[in-house]
Design an enzyme around this catalytic site. Structure first.
Site, PDB file in Angstrom:
ATOM      1  N   GLY A  45      39.423  36.227  10.174  1.00 45.17           N
ATOM      2  CA  GLY A  45      39.468  36.450   8.734  1.00 45.17           C
ATOM      3  C   GLY A  45      38.321  37.356   8.338  1.00 45.17           C
ATOM      4  N   GLN A  50      32.233  41.363   2.950  1.00 45.27           N
ATOM      5  CA  GLN A  50      31.619  41.379   4.288  1.00 45.27           C
ATOM      6  C   GLN A  50      31.510  42.785   4.876  1.00 45.27           C
ATOM      7  OE1 GLN A  50      34.277  38.049   5.867  1.00 45.27           O
ATOM      8  NE2 GLN A  50      32.340  37.701   6.925  1.00 45.27           N
ATOM      9  N   CYS A  92      31.128  32.208  10.687  1.00 42.39           N
ATOM     10  CA  CYS A  92      31.401  33.340   9.803  1.00 42.39           C
ATOM     11  C   CYS A  92      30.834  34.590  10.458  1.00 42.39           C
ATOM     12  CB  CYS A  92      30.729  33.094   8.453  1.00 42.39           C
ATOM     13  SG  CYS A  92      30.940  34.448   7.291  1.00 42.39           S
ATOM     14  N   LEU A  93      31.595  35.688  10.400  1.00 43.99           N
ATOM     15  CA  LEU A  93      31.118  36.942  10.999  1.00 43.99           C
ATOM     16  C   LEU A  93      29.806  37.405  10.360  1.00 43.99           C
ATOM     17  CD1 LEU A  93      34.472  38.936  11.267  1.00 43.99           C
ATOM     18  CD2 LEU A  93      33.235  37.792  13.126  1.00 43.99           C
ATOM     19  N   HIS A 134      37.957  29.534   3.301  1.00 44.28           N
ATOM     20  CA  HIS A 134      36.742  30.276   3.681  1.00 44.28           C
ATOM     21  C   HIS A 134      36.752  31.680   3.052  1.00 44.28           C
ATOM     22  CE1 HIS A 134      33.592  31.278   6.870  1.00 44.28           C
ATOM     23  NE2 HIS A 134      33.916  32.465   6.408  1.00 44.28           N
ATOM     24  N   GLU A 135      37.893  32.373   3.148  1.00 45.03           N
ATOM     25  CA  GLU A 135      37.954  33.756   2.640  1.00 45.03           C
ATOM     26  C   GLU A 135      37.946  33.785   1.106  1.00 45.03           C
ATOM     27  OE1 GLU A 135      37.218  35.891   4.741  1.00 45.03           O
ATOM     28  OE2 GLU A 135      37.652  34.655   6.491  1.00 45.03           O
ATOM     29  N   HIS A 138      34.484  33.437  -0.013  1.00 42.49           N
ATOM     30  CA  HIS A 138      33.742  34.708   0.097  1.00 42.49           C
ATOM     31  C   HIS A 138      33.894  35.537  -1.176  1.00 42.49           C
ATOM     32  CE1 HIS A 138      31.871  35.328   3.965  1.00 42.49           C
ATOM     33  NE2 HIS A 138      32.940  34.966   4.639  1.00 42.49           N
TER      34      HIS A 138
HETATM   35 NI    NI Z   1      33.104  34.346   6.624  1.00 43.83          NI
END
Ligand code: NI
Length: 169
Positions: A45, A50, A92-93, A134-135, A138
């Site tokens: 995701g 991000q 998370c990235l 999660h997204e 964000h």
């Molecule tokens: Ni994330």
């Protein structure tokens, strides 16, 4: 094109993103780039903040290229239903190398527009439900560490600040 992933401490990650109102070729290109950037970073995701773009756009593929139909575009998403509970490790990235147990709903329905501006409802369970939450978080300027204890969150932030000071973040 592959965008570099913005990491925690960058204020864009903690800023609510702007609603998308224009559905044009530029948006389609951005979505293609977001999938490419997500796969390059080994993620399932990715939200536009991000990659430093404060717009309400996220992409999800919990099968990681296995199933082309599993590619989901979420523009201006809203969580409209949540039920049950799951507790699992989440990462998370934008916070690489860290993972924490996070309790989330186990079945989630999200309402979102696609790249043409058409509204859809997507329902997912387990990892997909987690990805929707999660997204969407964000896009509201919220990171998964907001769902762990203050003690753990402060510890992670302290470690990251230390890494950043040493030029390792
Ligand atoms: Ni994330």
């Amino acid at each position: 094109m592959i965008y570099p992933i913005v990491k925690l401490l960058d204020p864009v990650l903690e800023t609510p993103a702007q609603t998308v109102t224009v559905f044009n070729a530029e948006l389609k290109q951005l979505i293609a780039d977001m999938f490419e950037s997500m796969y390059a970073a080994q993620g399932v995701g990715l939200a536009a903040p991000q990659i430093g773009i404060s717009k309400r756009i996220a992409v999800v593929d919990v099968t990681f290229k296995e199933d082309p139909k599993a590619k989901i575009v979420l523009i201006n998403p809203e969580i409209i239903h949540q039920e049950g509970k799951q507790r699992s490790n989440e990462g998370c990235l934008s916070i690489p190398e860290f993972r924490e147990q996070v309790t989330r709903a186990n079945r989630v329905t999200v309402r979102a527009q696609d790249e043409h501006g058409v509204w859809h409802e997507h329902t997912g369970e387990e990892l997909l439900a987690r990805a929707f939450l999660h997204e969407t978080d964000h896009l509201n300027g919220k990171l998964y560490i907001s769902h762990v204890s203050a003690l753990k969150r402060d510890l992670i932030k302290r470690k990251i600040k230390k890494l950043a000071k040493a030029g390792q973040w």
